[in-house]
Design a protein around this motif. Structure first.
Motif, PDB file in Angstrom:
ATOM      1  N   LYS A  76       0.832  -1.199   0.000  1.00 42.08           N
ATOM      2  CA  LYS A  76       0.000   0.000   0.000  1.00 42.08           C
ATOM      3  C   LYS A  76       0.870   1.253   0.000  1.00 42.08           C
ATOM      4  O   LYS A  76       0.527   2.261  -0.636  1.00 42.08           O
ATOM      5  CB  LYS A  76      -0.916   0.000   1.224  1.00 42.08           C
ATOM      6  CG  LYS A  76      -1.982  -1.041   1.146  1.00 42.08           C
ATOM      7  CD  LYS A  76      -2.901  -0.960   2.327  1.00 42.08           C
ATOM      8  CE  LYS A  76      -3.904  -2.091   2.250  1.00 42.08           C
ATOM      9  NZ  LYS A  76      -4.694  -2.192   3.462  1.00 42.08           N
ATOM     10  N   ILE A  77       2.010   1.208   0.686  1.00 45.79           N
ATOM     11  CA  ILE A  77       2.917   2.355   0.640  1.00 45.79           C
ATOM     12  C   ILE A  77       3.429   2.560  -0.785  1.00 45.79           C
ATOM     13  O   ILE A  77       3.494   3.689  -1.291  1.00 45.79           O
ATOM     14  CB  ILE A  77       4.086   2.159   1.629  1.00 45.79           C
ATOM     15  CG1 ILE A  77       3.562   2.138   3.047  1.00 45.79           C
ATOM     16  CG2 ILE A  77       5.105   3.237   1.467  1.00 45.79           C
ATOM     17  CD1 ILE A  77       4.643   1.997   4.067  1.00 45.79           C
TER      18      ILE A  77
ATOM     19  N   LEU B 112       1.916   1.705  -3.512  1.00 41.14           N
ATOM     20  CA  LEU B 112       0.829   2.234  -4.333  1.00 41.14           C
ATOM     21  C   LEU B 112       0.703   3.733  -4.156  1.00 41.14           C
ATOM     22  O   LEU B 112       0.514   4.477  -5.117  1.00 41.14           O
ATOM     23  CB  LEU B 112      -0.483   1.548  -3.958  1.00 41.14           C
ATOM     24  CG  LEU B 112      -1.748   2.228  -4.490  1.00 41.14           C
ATOM     25  CD1 LEU B 112      -1.792   2.160  -5.989  1.00 41.14           C
ATOM     26  CD2 LEU B 112      -2.978   1.579  -3.926  1.00 41.14           C
ATOM     27  N   SER B 113       0.837   4.211  -2.901  1.00 40.46           N
ATOM     28  CA  SER B 113       0.653   5.652  -2.703  1.00 40.46           C
ATOM     29  C   SER B 113       1.788   6.439  -3.342  1.00 40.46           C
ATOM     30  O   SER B 113       1.563   7.496  -3.923  1.00 40.46           O
ATOM     31  CB  SER B 113       0.543   5.975  -1.223  1.00 40.46           C
ATOM     32  OG  SER B 113       1.734   5.640  -0.585  1.00 40.46           O
TER      33      SER B 113
ATOM     34  N   ASN C  91      -8.529  -0.329  -5.173  1.00 38.73           N
ATOM     35  CA  ASN C  91      -8.328   0.153  -3.819  1.00 38.73           C
ATOM     36  C   ASN C  91      -9.361   1.252  -3.570  1.00 38.73           C
ATOM     37  O   ASN C  91      -9.236   2.352  -4.083  1.00 38.73           O
ATOM     38  CB  ASN C  91      -6.909   0.702  -3.699  1.00 38.73           C
ATOM     39  CG  ASN C  91      -6.486   0.776  -2.277  1.00 38.73           C
ATOM     40  OD1 ASN C  91      -7.286   0.704  -1.384  1.00 38.73           O
ATOM     41  ND2 ASN C  91      -5.188   0.895  -2.083  1.00 38.73           N
TER      42      ASN C  91
ATOM     43  N   PRO D 244     -10.360   3.255  -0.985  1.00 39.47           N
ATOM     44  CA  PRO D 244     -10.059   4.584  -0.443  1.00 39.47           C
ATOM     45  C   PRO D 244      -9.340   5.479  -1.431  1.00 39.47           C
ATOM     46  O   PRO D 244      -9.604   6.683  -1.485  1.00 39.47           O
ATOM     47  CB  PRO D 244      -9.158   4.274   0.765  1.00 39.47           C
ATOM     48  CG  PRO D 244      -9.489   2.934   1.148  1.00 39.47           C
ATOM     49  CD  PRO D 244      -9.847   2.198  -0.090  1.00 39.47           C
ATOM     50  N   PHE D 245      -8.454   4.891  -2.258  1.00 39.46           N
ATOM     51  CA  PHE D 245      -7.734   5.708  -3.222  1.00 39.46           C
ATOM     52  C   PHE D 245      -8.688   6.292  -4.250  1.00 39.46           C
ATOM     53  O   PHE D 245      -8.579   7.465  -4.634  1.00 39.46           O
ATOM     54  CB  PHE D 245      -6.660   4.845  -3.906  1.00 39.46           C
ATOM     55  CG  PHE D 245      -5.757   5.619  -4.815  1.00 39.46           C
ATOM     56  CD1 PHE D 245      -5.559   5.230  -6.125  1.00 39.46           C
ATOM     57  CD2 PHE D 245      -5.084   6.734  -4.369  1.00 39.46           C
ATOM     58  CE1 PHE D 245      -4.717   5.915  -6.963  1.00 39.46           C
ATOM     59  CE2 PHE D 245      -4.250   7.433  -5.195  1.00 39.46           C
ATOM     60  CZ  PHE D 245      -4.063   7.021  -6.495  1.00 39.46           C
TER      61      PHE D 245
ATOM     62  N   LEU E 151     -10.721  14.732  -5.022  1.00 37.72           N
ATOM     63  CA  LEU E 151      -9.711  15.663  -5.524  1.00 37.72           C
ATOM     64  C   LEU E 151     -10.067  16.204  -6.896  1.00 37.72           C
ATOM     65  O   LEU E 151      -9.816  17.377  -7.196  1.00 37.72           O
ATOM     66  CB  LEU E 151      -8.345  14.965  -5.590  1.00 37.72           C
ATOM     67  CG  LEU E 151      -7.706  14.677  -4.251  1.00 37.72           C
ATOM     68  CD1 LEU E 151      -6.409  13.911  -4.442  1.00 37.72           C
ATOM     69  CD2 LEU E 151      -7.425  15.967  -3.538  1.00 37.72           C
TER      70      LEU E 151
ATOM     71  N   ILE F 219      -2.519  11.158   1.052  1.00 36.65           N
ATOM     72  CA  ILE F 219      -2.909   9.995   0.247  1.00 36.65           C
ATOM     73  C   ILE F 219      -2.406   8.717   0.915  1.00 36.65           C
ATOM     74  O   ILE F 219      -3.110   7.698   0.983  1.00 36.65           O
ATOM     75  CB  ILE F 219      -2.360  10.142  -1.181  1.00 36.65           C
ATOM     76  CG1 ILE F 219      -3.058  11.286  -1.875  1.00 36.65           C
ATOM     77  CG2 ILE F 219      -2.548   8.879  -1.965  1.00 36.65           C
ATOM     78  CD1 ILE F 219      -2.565  11.528  -3.272  1.00 36.65           C
ATOM     79  N   LEU F 220      -1.180   8.763   1.448  1.00 37.62           N
ATOM     80  CA  LEU F 220      -0.621   7.584   2.129  1.00 37.62           C
ATOM     81  C   LEU F 220      -1.477   7.184   3.310  1.00 37.62           C
ATOM     82  O   LEU F 220      -1.792   6.007   3.509  1.00 37.62           O
ATOM     83  CB  LEU F 220       0.793   7.946   2.597  1.00 37.62           C
ATOM     84  CG  LEU F 220       1.660   6.838   3.134  1.00 37.62           C
ATOM     85  CD1 LEU F 220       2.424   6.273   1.990  1.00 37.62           C
ATOM     86  CD2 LEU F 220       2.619   7.362   4.147  1.00 37.62           C
TER      87      LEU F 220
ATOM     88  N   THR G 283      -4.673   7.845   3.838  1.00 40.59           N
ATOM     89  CA  THR G 283      -5.992   7.326   3.478  1.00 40.59           C
ATOM     90  C   THR G 283      -5.895   5.902   2.958  1.00 40.59           C
ATOM     91  O   THR G 283      -6.758   5.077   3.221  1.00 40.59           O
ATOM     92  CB  THR G 283      -6.667   8.180   2.399  1.00 40.59           C
ATOM     93  OG1 THR G 283      -5.781   8.301   1.303  1.00 40.59           O
ATOM     94  CG2 THR G 283      -7.039   9.520   2.930  1.00 40.59           C
ATOM     95  N   ILE G 284      -4.817   5.592   2.212  1.00 38.98           N
ATOM     96  CA  ILE G 284      -4.757   4.242   1.656  1.00 38.98           C
ATOM     97  C   ILE G 284      -4.405   3.243   2.736  1.00 38.98           C
ATOM     98  O   ILE G 284      -5.000   2.172   2.838  1.00 38.98           O
ATOM     99  CB  ILE G 284      -3.721   4.191   0.524  1.00 38.98           C
ATOM    100  CG1 ILE G 284      -4.200   5.018  -0.633  1.00 38.98           C
ATOM    101  CG2 ILE G 284      -3.489   2.779   0.073  1.00 38.98           C
ATOM    102  CD1 ILE G 284      -3.233   5.054  -1.753  1.00 38.98           C
ATOM    103  N   CYS G 285      -3.443   3.564   3.598  1.00 39.14           N
ATOM    104  CA  CYS G 285      -2.919   2.556   4.512  1.00 39.14           C
ATOM    105  C   CYS G 285      -3.797   2.331   5.721  1.00 39.14           C
ATOM    106  O   CYS G 285      -3.889   1.218   6.223  1.00 39.14           O
ATOM    107  CB  CYS G 285      -1.524   2.965   4.986  1.00 39.14           C
ATOM    108  SG  CYS G 285      -0.362   3.012   3.667  1.00 39.14           S
TER     109      CYS G 285
END
Lengths: 537, 101, 142
Positions: free
Chosen positions: A212-213, A215-216, A272, A274-275, A282, B94-95, B97-99
């Motif tokens: 997940k890190i 991905l961000s 994902n 939340p993304f 945004l 963003i980090l 919210t995703i994690c």
């Protein structure tokens, strides 16, 4: 037919390398070669698109006949290019626009020195955009990201003032940090799984915390390249000082980054949620902010930048809300609206910037802050409608198209977006309609200030080839606006199906990988030991 | 959308509207003298309306949104440190919210 | 600059260029390769530019050499399309010019192997050397 993917990328590369040699003979020969080149790429990309519609996706590995053939003691890491219906359609469309703006820039950039270096960087940026559409593994992604960002830096600084150097410095510093974060995300993925291939990672992925890190990091580096709401600062500075053909190519690179971002988020990391919710919020904010800030600007090229930000917000809003409404009947329409709006956005903002380029060429302002800017507050250009009626009619049509009013193409895509977003949340539709109204307000003010009234001095005659290019763009806009159903049935529906369904190329590579692992037991052992070693850390 | 958007009907409607506008145009005066009082638009009320420029056409909008514009102009002051700072702050949003969600 | 500096730079020119050429040519066996060897050759040319700073040199020659190196690179990559795919190594495993088949295991390195990789190293070395000397010349000429 299989080699057409690599020919689309490397033929402009070859001409870009040959240009300093050709310049010695004559300038007309080099211009003729570039024009011939671009027409050749148009034909090749059209045939590529046709062959993909008939035969399916293409997987192309550079240097070998199949992607999983390895050396007797090496790792299966290859440079892979893939093409599906959406990327080949976008490639065809982008080459048409890029070649038309090349012919436009021949006319308006005539009297600058060092024009051959401008065209070398122009072709290199085109290589970066087209290669970015066809990536199949992460290393190629990083390479083309760097190529396109450094080429735009060279194009921005072409008109040399003090202000240009400052803007290019800002651009380069932000993009170096963005590409560092991209590299960090790719490194995290590679250290976990040992592969750089997108298809293999999408099968083996377990969504752990490190993933997940990664991905961000990758997602925000690609969002930086798109230029929507949180990461739009470089766009304003860069568009303020660059020549018009560089602005249009930079918009095309932002549009290609949208496709790559959705491909990575959807194919590799699964959906994902939340993304994608964050993306929706945004993009809605970028629609509002783009239009609100455009009202207060006095510089014409900054207004183009803010309008481009809001249109990109529409595209991302459409596609991400389509992904949120899975297993409902509105998913297909929302994604169709978003992808259709890519085409219309490129055409509309392209035509707007071409017209503004012609206005700046006519006016020849020399004593303002930077050479090619115009301040609307002092109103230095007035009354152009008396001498240039065709230009004012085309500007009126662009106003109709950008704000989504009926007989042109902006309406066709925006109404699909409005009506499918309504089922997700009615507030998003309200934001969309408000954005259109504010765009209309901005453009009407510009039209009234520049075109209406009495002329205050003599202006130069309009360049002819530039007007022909503007008319070709306008005819595309009118045709798409009058026949949207036929256009979407032929071109957009296969692209939406290609984006929604996970591609078949993944299965192809998986089967060959299994066969290969039985044959070379040495590779099996080395890969497994590598994974165990990294998992300990 | 198939009911709303049939472009041939829309073209017919627009041509009909333009025809009606042309009928209104035909009822105007054909003979007038240029550069006299006949060509100046008439504003009722006091005369200061003659000196207002077109740049200020949206002044009411700007007056109500003044706080937002001042806040945004403070952010975008062309300082490189601020741009990199904003990038890293949005990246951490963003980090998170995703994690964490 | 001094006379001593000029003479010594002329003497040191050939060892540096030969060393750079050694790094380029053995790129498929030892660490190094095209880019690193090209930088070494560019340092030799930079030595000349700094020592003889009253002579005027023009930039066109370096630009020409750079394009020759680059087009050589791309055209050899294009030849591979006729065999299999782009950038295919069509010279390896044939006993023709650069394609001696090497068997699996540790050995002391054969210069005759590698396929098109030494040719690519040559092209990149030429290109990097001329590009860096172009940059140094334009800084000096400003």
């Amino acid at each position: 037919m299989r080699n057409f993917i690599i020919l689309v990328i490397t033929i402009p590369l070859l001409t870009a390398f040959l240009l300093p040699l050709l310049k010695i003979f004559s300038k007309k020969l080099s211009n003729f070669c570039i024009g011939l080149n671009l027409i050749l790429i148009n034909i090749i990309s059209f045939f590529l698109y046709k062959s993909i519609l008939e035969n399916g996706n293409i997987i192309y590995s550079v240097g070998a006949s199949a992607p999983s053939i390895t050396a007797p003691s090496g790792f299966p890491i290859r440079i892979i290019l893939t093409a599906n219906a959406l990327s080949s359609f976008l490639a065809m469309f982008f080459t048409i626009i890029a070649s038309l703006t090349f012919f436009y820039s021949l006319n308006t950039l005539k009297e600058y020195a060092n024009l051959d270096k401008f065209y070398i960087l122009y072709l290199l940026l085109l290589v970066g955009i087209l290669g970015f559409l066809f990536v199949g593994d992460f290393f190629t992604l990083f390479v083309f990201y760097e190529i396109s960002s450094i080429s735009t830096a060279g194009l921005i600084v072409f008109l040399r003032n003090k202000e240009n150097f400052k803007s290019t410095f800002h651009y380069l510093s932000i993009f170096s940090i963005g590409s560092l974060f991209l590299l960090l995300g790719i490194g995290l993925l590679y250290s976990q799984y040992g592969f750089l291939n997108m298809a293999i990672i999408s099968q083996k992925i377990q969504l752990s915390f490190l993933d997940k890190i990664a991905l961000s990091f990758i997602g925000s580096a690609l969002l930086l390249k798109v230029g929507v709401f949180p990461f739009y600062f470089w766009k304003i500075e860069a568009y303020k000082v660059s020549p018009i053909s560089a602005i249009i190519l930079s918009i095309l690179s932002s549009l290609s980054a949208i496709y790559v971002m959705f491909k990575i988020v959807f194919y590799i990391f699964g959906l994902n949620i939340p993304f994608i919710i964050a993306l929706t919020l945004l993009s809605a904010l970028s629609i509002l902010f783009g239009n609100l800030l455009a009202l207060a600007q006095k510089n014409l090229k900054k207004i183009i930048a803010y309008l481009a930000i809001s249109e990109l917000g529409y595209i991302i809003l459409g596609i991400s809300s389509g992904f949120l409404m899975q297993n409902s009947k509105f998913e297909f329409n929302a994604i169709k609206g978003g992808l259709f709006h890519i085409i219309n956005d490129a055409l509309d903002i392209g035509t707007l910037s071409l017209i503004i380029g012609v206005i700046l060429y006519i006016a020849k302002i020399k004593n303002s802050l930077s050479y090619n800017s115009v301040s609307l507050q002092q109103n230095e250009i007035r009354g152009l409608a008396h001498k240039y009626p065709l230009l004012s009619i085309s500007f009126l049509l662009v106003i109709l198209a950008l704000s989504g009013l009926p007989p042109l193409n902006g309406f066709a895509s925006k109404i699909i977006i409005y009506e499918s977003i309504f089922h997700l949340n009615p507030a998003l539709t309200i934001i969309g309609v408000l954005g259109s109204i504010l765009t209309l307000a901005v453009l009407i003010k510009i039209f009234a200030l520049i075109f209406l009234g009495a002329p205050n001095r003599d202006y130069q005659p309009a360049p002819k080839i530039a007007m022909v290019v503007i008319f070709i763009f306008l005819s595309f806009m009118i045709l798409i606006g009058l026949f949207p159903m036929q256009f979407t049935n032929y071109f957009i529906n296969p692209s939406v199906k290609a984006l929604i369904s996970k591609p078949g190329y993944k299965n192809n590579i998986h089967l060959q990988q299994d066969n290969q692992e039985q044959n070379h037991s040495i590779i099996h052992l080395t890969l497994h030991s590598k994974q165990r070693y990294f998992n300990y850390i | 959308m198939s009911i709303v958007y049939q472009p041939k009907i829309l073209l017919l409607l627009f041509s009909l509207i333009f025809f009606i506008i042309y009928l209104f145009y035909l009822t105007g005066e054909k003979k007038y003298k240029k550069d006299t009082v006949q060509t100046i638009a008439y504003f009722s009320g006091k005369t200061p309306y003659q000196n207002i420029k077109l740049q200020n056409v949206y002044w009411g909008f700007f007056k109500n949104f003044e706080k937002l514009y001042l806040f945004l102009s403070k952010i975008q002051r062309e300082n490189t440190n601020d741009y990199v700072f904003m990038f890293i702050i949005w990246l951490t949003f963003i980090l998170l919210t995703i994690c964490l969600i | 600059m001094n006379r001593v500096v000029k003479i010594i730079s002329l003497i040191m020119l050939s060892p540096i260029i030969i060393f750079g050429g050694y790094i380029i040519c053995h790129g498929h066996l030892t660490p190094g390769g095209g880019f690193q060897g090209g930088v070494v050759i560019a340092s030799a040319i930079a030595l000349l530019i700094i020592a003889f700073e009253d002579k005027i040199i023009k930039n066109h020659l370096f630009s020409l050499i750079e394009t020759i190196g680059l087009t050589f690179f791309i055209s050899i990559a294009f030849v591979g399309i006729f065999k299999n795919t782009f950038f295919y190594n069509f010279l390896s495993n044939t006993n023709y010019i650069l394609g001696k088949t090497i068997y699996f295991g540790a050995n002391s390195g054969y210069l005759n192997s590698g396929g098109i990789i030494p040719l690519m190293n040559l092209a990149v070395g030429v290109e990097v050397a001329s590009a860096l000397s172009f940059i140094i010349l334009s800084i000096k000429n400003k």
